[in-house]
Design a protein around this motif. Structure first.
Motif, PDB file in Angstrom:
ATOM      1  N   LEU A  92      40.877  26.230  52.196  1.00 30.50           N
ATOM      2  CA  LEU A  92      42.153  26.437  52.863  1.00 30.50           C
ATOM      3  C   LEU A  92      43.054  27.199  51.908  1.00 30.50           C
ATOM      4  N   VAL A  93      43.499  28.397  52.320  1.00 33.08           N
ATOM      5  CA  VAL A  93      44.354  29.206  51.458  1.00 33.08           C
ATOM      6  C   VAL A  93      45.645  29.552  52.199  1.00 33.08           C
ATOM      7  N   VAL A  94      46.751  29.593  51.460  1.00 30.73           N
ATOM      8  CA  VAL A  94      48.062  29.909  52.028  1.00 30.73           C
ATOM      9  C   VAL A  94      48.853  30.722  51.014  1.00 30.73           C
ATOM     10  N   GLY A  95      49.909  31.393  51.496  1.00 27.50           N
ATOM     11  CA  GLY A  95      50.871  32.023  50.609  1.00 27.50           C
ATOM     12  C   GLY A  95      50.598  33.479  50.304  1.00 27.50           C
ATOM     13  N   ASN A  96      51.493  34.065  49.487  1.00 24.12           N
ATOM     14  CA  ASN A  96      51.414  35.468  49.088  1.00 24.12           C
ATOM     15  C   ASN A  96      51.667  35.573  47.583  1.00 24.12           C
ATOM     16  N   PRO A  97      50.611  35.902  46.804  1.00 29.09           N
ATOM     17  CA  PRO A  97      49.220  36.056  47.231  1.00 29.09           C
ATOM     18  C   PRO A  97      48.614  34.704  47.609  1.00 29.09           C
ATOM     19  N   ALA A 122      47.870  33.760  62.179  1.00 24.39           N
ATOM     20  CA  ALA A 122      48.771  34.809  62.646  1.00 24.39           C
ATOM     21  C   ALA A 122      49.479  35.491  61.480  1.00 24.39           C
ATOM     22  N   ASN A 123      49.550  36.830  61.557  1.00 21.98           N
ATOM     23  CA  ASN A 123      50.283  37.654  60.589  1.00 21.98           C
ATOM     24  C   ASN A 123      49.722  37.615  59.177  1.00 21.98           C
ATOM     25  N   ALA A 124      48.543  37.063  58.979  1.00 24.00           N
ATOM     26  CA  ALA A 124      47.904  37.127  57.663  1.00 24.00           C
ATOM     27  C   ALA A 124      47.426  38.551  57.390  1.00 24.00           C
ATOM     28  N   THR A 125      47.296  38.881  56.111  1.00 27.60           N
ATOM     29  CA  THR A 125      46.774  40.174  55.693  1.00 27.60           C
ATOM     30  C   THR A 125      45.561  39.962  54.800  1.00 27.60           C
ATOM     31  N   ILE A 126      44.477  40.644  55.126  1.00 27.25           N
ATOM     32  CA  ILE A 126      43.251  40.567  54.322  1.00 27.25           C
ATOM     33  C   ILE A 126      43.083  41.901  53.605  1.00 27.25           C
ATOM     34  N   VAL A 127      43.356  41.920  52.308  1.00 28.97           N
ATOM     35  CA  VAL A 127      43.173  43.143  51.531  1.00 28.97           C
ATOM     36  C   VAL A 127      41.678  43.426  51.423  1.00 28.97           C
ATOM     37  N   ALA A 150      49.485  34.460  55.204  1.00 31.04           N
ATOM     38  CA  ALA A 150      48.893  34.571  53.869  1.00 31.04           C
ATOM     39  C   ALA A 150      48.457  36.007  53.589  1.00 31.04           C
ATOM     40  N   VAL A 151      48.433  36.372  52.310  1.00 27.45           N
ATOM     41  CA  VAL A 151      47.950  37.684  51.878  1.00 27.45           C
ATOM     42  C   VAL A 151      46.767  37.460  50.945  1.00 27.45           C
ATOM     43  N   VAL A 152      45.581  37.737  51.450  1.00 27.85           N
ATOM     44  CA  VAL A 152      44.350  37.458  50.702  1.00 27.85           C
ATOM     45  C   VAL A 152      44.024  38.642  49.810  1.00 27.85           C
ATOM     46  N   THR A 153      43.947  38.395  48.489  1.00 26.71           N
ATOM     47  CA  THR A 153      43.684  39.449  47.511  1.00 26.71           C
ATOM     48  C   THR A 153      42.411  39.200  46.703  1.00 26.71           C
ATOM     49  N   LYS A 154      41.656  38.151  47.079  1.00 26.67           N
ATOM     50  CA  LYS A 154      40.392  37.872  46.402  1.00 26.67           C
ATOM     51  C   LYS A 154      39.497  37.093  47.366  1.00 26.67           C
TER      52      LYS A 154
END
Length: 208
Positions: free
Chosen positions: A162-167, A131-136, A151-155
């Motif tokens: 498993l990925v978390v956080g911003n970025p 929920a509320n994650a952003t996929i660049v 999470a904000v995925v930048t790569k």
């Protein structure tokens, strides 16, 4: 509501409708020229645009927009308030959590038309986006990867990561059933639910 809604369905399920019918809520708009697979359900206030392809047995939650040329595989679950823009493709069994966000342009400007410059984003089989994650845009989410809520995925995200956080940063690995994997010194781990074993080799996970 346009003519394509009439062709597919104008009502909620009834006991006389076949199990594999495409079901479209009366408040949804489904444009002509899109494809919806058998058993797919489209719920309140959605807009499914011309030219997109949605596989069988998908569930499209409330207030979802799916843009032209989007491709969703079989059994994709799209939760409420998700917009899936041109350039996005999802393989089978993908989960898109409530209010998660895709982008498709890295440098948007209202005064500059960047149509035709959309970057492609691919979500692999069985991956989950919280929920509320952003996929660049312009990245690949590997199969069975898990993107944590917010999470904000930048790569690119590797399979089973498993990925978390911003970025977003990788904090571990998960099984196909979504459980955290703990690898022993030999690079082996077992999912506690499925009992499937996994190997960690050269920085990548695969079932064995």
């Amino acid at each position: 509501m346009n003519k394509s809604n009439t062709l597919l369905s104008q009502s909620l399920p009834t006991s006389t409708e076949p199990v594999n019918a495409v079901l479209i809520h009366p408040t949804a708009v489904v444009d002509e020229g899109c494809q919806l697979g058998e058993g797919t359900k489209v719920w309140h206030f959605c807009h499914i645009m011309s030219g997109c392809i949605i596989g069988a047995d998908c569930n499209i939650g409330q207030n979802v927009v799916i843009s032209p040329q989007v491709v969703l595989g079989r059994n994709v679950k799209v939760q409420n308030n998700v917009s899936i823009y041109t350039g996005v493709t999802c393989d089978d069994d993908v989960f898109l959590g409530p209010s998660m966000v895709f982008t498709n342009v890295n440098n948007p400007r209202s005064a500059i038309n960047r149509r035709g410059q959309y970057l492609k984003t691919h979500v692999g089989k069985g991956a989950s986006i919280g929920a509320n994650a952003t996929i660049v845009c312009g990245h690949t989410i590997g199969e069975y990867a898990f993107v944590g809520a917010g999470a904000v995925v930048t790569k690119d995200v590797p399979p089973y990561a498993l990925v978390v956080g911003n970025p977003a940063r990788q904090v571990g690995w998960v099984s196909e059933y979504g459980h955290r994997l703990t690898f022993d010194p030999d690079g082996r781990a077992t999912c506690p639910e499925s009992a499937i074993s996994y190997a960690l080799t050269n920085g990548l996970v695969h079932p064995i």
